[in-house]
Design a protein around this motif. Structure first.
Motif, PDB file in Angstrom:
ATOM      1  N   VAL A 250      39.574  50.777  39.312  1.00  0.00           N
ATOM      2  CA  VAL A 250      39.325  49.529  38.595  1.00  0.00           C
ATOM      3  C   VAL A 250      39.839  48.347  39.402  1.00  0.00           C
ATOM      4  N   ILE A 251      39.147  47.231  39.305  1.00  0.00           N
ATOM      5  CA  ILE A 251      39.619  45.977  39.891  1.00  0.00           C
ATOM      6  C   ILE A 251      40.216  45.119  38.786  1.00  0.00           C
ATOM      7  N   GLN A 252      41.480  44.784  38.954  1.00  0.00           N
ATOM      8  CA  GLN A 252      42.193  43.930  38.004  1.00  0.00           C
ATOM      9  C   GLN A 252      42.129  42.489  38.506  1.00  0.00           C
ATOM     10  N   LYS A 253      41.626  41.612  37.665  1.00  0.00           N
ATOM     11  CA  LYS A 253      41.400  40.227  38.070  1.00  0.00           C
ATOM     12  C   LYS A 253      42.512  39.315  37.559  1.00  0.00           C
ATOM     13  N   ARG A 254      42.389  38.079  37.933  1.00  0.00           N
ATOM     14  CA  ARG A 254      43.353  37.055  37.530  1.00  0.00           C
ATOM     15  C   ARG A 254      43.439  36.956  36.006  1.00  0.00           C
TER      16      ARG A 254
END
Length: 402
Positions: A250-254
């Motif tokens: 998963v990519i965790q964003k701002r």
């Protein structure tokens, strides 16, 4: 390596305003499953203060506000034995203490070359070697600033409440790393839960549930893999079952929080220059995992120290031997059973209103301690805390132990 599953988002996402605590508890705490919670920082002071700044403006603001603060900085890829395919294992990186201003000076020097790299070339980032500010006890150092607040989903935090009450070092950290800085594969300290929030920047997370742990170790069952992105041909021989894993990626964003459950191995890479807040924590829901982990480590410690035992008969209680094992256990993993018992006693002394499942978790954990006769005897020699816990459970919750 090539994973068997499609490397796309594999965990649940929610907006902070749409997820209730009871839903989070039922679906993620109880089930020990990860999730992403969006929009948790919108009312945070730190978000208003730094999130809208450019990287250069952020550096200038941090140096202005905290430039003389001493911070721990890991230098990744700096050791001769660390190569493109075999990064240092978690905790094996070189660590230096320096002023924050010095860290940002090094960041700028390294970041110039890294900004040209493709996000897809993770191994090239790792080989470059990037300084990473990690495990900075920011809250403890600047307690009056209140730059952020713990999201409601993570507030039932026994670990940090205990640490604060005893004036011990807490598990509340600030991380700051340039694009390409990373954390090798590991599970969290004490097999606790953790949560991490990006103030700005983004991170790539690769997470393995506990059922896959056996696939992450080498053929001799001694060491686990450090870099799951490696394409080295020797990986197949060294870690023959790694190809069987199906991680969640998963990519965790701002502005997003990720909940990392107990015992989940994970590797994390900063896809951009990133500032994050990270807490380790636990409560009743992972208390059995923590006690099991301490029991496993105590068994290993006893085995390693067996030669200093006065009596060769391990059925006979040896106070000094158990005392030494407790001392080494604390040095190795950061907590021993004396502290664990103190923590449980601290929580129960608050006459905490716990649900049936939470009480079952506490009962299971205490029963684990009582089943280890020598540990139980040692703890009772040291203090009356264990018996006080049993009395509290009996009087408040009608839980009795045989």
């Amino acid at each position: 390596m090539t994973f068997r599953n499609d490397p796309s988002e594999g965990i649940d996402r929610f907006d902070a305003d749409s997820l209730t605590y009871s839903e989070f508890k039922k679906n993620y705490l109880e089930r020990n499953m990860p999730c992403i919670i969006e929009e948790v920082t919108k009312h945070w002071v730190i978000n208003e203060k730094y999130a809208s700044l450019s990287v250069k403006e952020f550096e200038e603001a941090m140096v202005r506000d905290f430039g003389n603060a001493k911070v721990p900085v890991l230098f990744q890829g700096s050791r001769k034995e660390e190569t493109l395919e075999h990064v240092n294992e978690y905790g094996g990186e070189e660590c230096r203490s320096m002023k924050l201003a010095e860290f940002f000076s090094i960041w700028r020097e390294k970041g110039t070359s890294l900004n040209r790299l493709s996000q897809a070339n993770v191994n090239q980032w790792i080989a470059e070697g990037v300084p990473y500010l990690k495990d900075w006890h920011f809250v403890k150092e600047f307690p009056d600033l209140e730059l952020y607040e713990v999201p409601e989903f993570f507030q039932d935090d026994w670990l940090n409440a205990y640490c604060v009450s005893k004036k011990k070092s807490d598990y509340k950290f600030m991380y700051c790393g340039a694009q390409g800085s990373y954390t090798p594969l590991h599970h969290d300290v004490l097999k606790s839960f953790s949560w991490s929030v990006n103030i700005f920047g983004s991170k790539l997370w690769v997470l393995f549930d506990p059922a896959q742990t056996s696939h992450l170790v080498d053929s001799k069952q001694r060491n686990h893999v450090s870099n799951v992105f490696s394409n080295d041909e020797s990986m197949a021989e060294d870690f023959p079952d790694l190809h069987k894993t199906t991680p969640k990626i998963v990519i965790q964003k701002r502005g997003e929080a990720i909940f990392v459950p107990s015992g989940w191995y994970h590797q994390v890479i900063n896809l951009e220059d990133t500032l994050s807040i990270n807490h380790n924590w636990f409560n009743a829901y992972c208390l059995p995992s923590v006690s099991d982990y301490l029991s496993e480590q105590l068994t290993l410690t006893r085995s390693a120290l067996i030669d200093i035992r006065k009596n060769e008969d391990t059925n006979i209680f040896d106070f000094q031997f158990e005392q030494k094992c407790e001392q080494i256990l604390k040095l190795n993993v950061g907590m021993n059973f004396q502290q664990w018992i103190e923590l449980v006693h601290f929580v129960l002394s608050q006459e905490k209103d716990m649900c049936k499942l939470e009480l079952e978790k506490v009962e299971t954990s205490i029963s684990k301690v009582l089943s280890d006769g020598h540990l139980c005897q040692f703890l009772r020699c040291e203090s009356e805390t264990l018996d006080e816990i049993l009395a509290i459970l009996s009087s408040l919750y009608n839980i009795k132990f045989v």
